[in-house]
Design an enzyme around this catalytic site. Structure first.
Site, PDB file in Angstrom:
ATOM      1  N   ARG A   1       8.479  -5.094   6.563  1.00  0.00           N
ATOM      2  CA  ARG A   1       8.509  -4.179   5.976  1.00  0.00           C
ATOM      3  C   ARG A   1       8.853  -3.210   7.070  1.00  0.00           C
ATOM      4  NH1 ARG A   1       3.068  -2.535   3.474  1.00  0.00           N
ATOM      5  NH2 ARG A   1       2.335  -5.039   3.754  1.00  0.00           N
TER       6      ARG A   1
ATOM      7  N   ARG B   1       0.011  -2.125   8.258  1.00  0.00           N
ATOM      8  CA  ARG B   1       0.025  -0.306   9.427  1.00  0.00           C
ATOM      9  C   ARG B   1      -0.269   0.550   9.159  1.00  0.00           C
ATOM     10  NH1 ARG B   1       4.312   1.101   5.674  1.00  0.00           N
ATOM     11  NH2 ARG B   1       5.681   0.465   6.580  1.00  0.00           N
TER      12      ARG B   1
ATOM     13  N   ARG C   1       4.688   4.035  -0.520  1.00  0.00           N
ATOM     14  CA  ARG C   1       5.193   4.989  -1.363  1.00  0.00           C
ATOM     15  C   ARG C   1       3.562   5.669  -2.617  1.00  0.00           C
ATOM     16  NH1 ARG C   1       7.023  -0.311  -4.574  1.00  0.00           N
ATOM     17  NH2 ARG C   1       6.049  -1.488  -2.455  1.00  0.00           N
TER      18      ARG C   1
ATOM     19  N   ASN D   1       2.456  -8.299   4.817  1.00  0.00           N
ATOM     20  CA  ASN D   1       4.127  -8.653   5.025  1.00  0.00           C
ATOM     21  C   ASN D   1       4.481  -7.585   5.693  1.00  0.00           C
ATOM     22  OD1 ASN D   1       6.795  -8.368   4.219  1.00  0.00           O
ATOM     23  ND2 ASN D   1       6.624  -7.745   2.861  1.00  0.00           N
TER      24      ASN D   1
ATOM     25  N   GLU E   1       1.084   1.190   0.350  1.00  0.00           N
ATOM     26  CA  GLU E   1       0.984   1.909   0.737  1.00  0.00           C
ATOM     27  C   GLU E   1       1.885   3.643   0.875  1.00  0.00           C
ATOM     28  OE1 GLU E   1      -2.204   4.005   3.019  1.00  0.00           O
ATOM     29  OE2 GLU E   1      -2.749   1.959   2.874  1.00  0.00           O
TER      30      GLU E   1
END
Length: 184
Positions: free
Chosen positions: A105, A30, A72, A102, A70
């Protein structure tokens, strides 16, 4: 494989880490974070705290790199926290990359997903079949996403912003850069 024991290791290594001692990772697929979504998460963190620790790995004395979590981390910064609960994992670059990739997400765009699959294939540790098994996708899905790597940046941005659909982007991928520029 390193990841086999991560659950038991994680249970023992939850600590509070100073946010200023943490840095992002280049492995995170991301690249764009929705500000409104982060603000909502920050408000939730102000109200309830961080409910699930992030994953970090030591990179220097008192310095850590994010493996996962990241959003959070960023929301905790927005919420004004000084520290965050973290699972400290001593893992290799390869394992950190696989954990960060992953792709199940929230909010991973098709282009971010394509780039992540491409990096994993280029690492030499994966092929389309192993990616399909690891991420619970079929091979056609993986192949389609990988085609997005060939989009010119202007069209990739349209896909990122949901201004064109995945099916339109898939069709455009079939053509070379010159025709893509004409279409754009």
């Amino acid at each position: 494989m390193e990841t086999m024991n991560i659950q038991s290791v994680a249970e023992k290594n939850i600590v509070s880490v100073v946010l200023a001692d943490i840095q992002g990772s280049n492995y995170n697929p991301r690249k764009n974070f929705d500000v409104a979504s982060l603000a909502e998460l920050a408000e939730s963190i102000r109200q309830q705290g961080v409910l699930q620790p992030i994953g970090v790995r030591p990179i220097a004395e008192n310095r850590f790199e994010i493996i996962f979590g990241e959003r959070r981390y960023r929301a905790s910064l927005m919420a004004g926290l000084e520290e965050i609960p973290a699972i400290v994992l001593n893992v290799s670059d390869e394992t950190a990359e696989e954990m960060a990739e992953n792709l199940q997400r929230k909010d991973v765009t098709p282009i971010e997903e394509a780039n992540a699959y491409q990096r994993l294939i280029e690492s030499g540790r994966h092929d389309i079949q192993s990616l399909a098994m690891q991420f619970g996708k079929n091979e056609t899905y993986i192949r389609t996403r990988l085609k997005f790597v060939s989009l010119i940046p202007e069209i990739a941005e349209l896909l990122e912003k949901d201004e064109i659909t995945i099916s339109v982007a898939s069709e455009i991928c079939r053509y070379g850069e010159d025709i893509q520029r004409e279409v754009f």
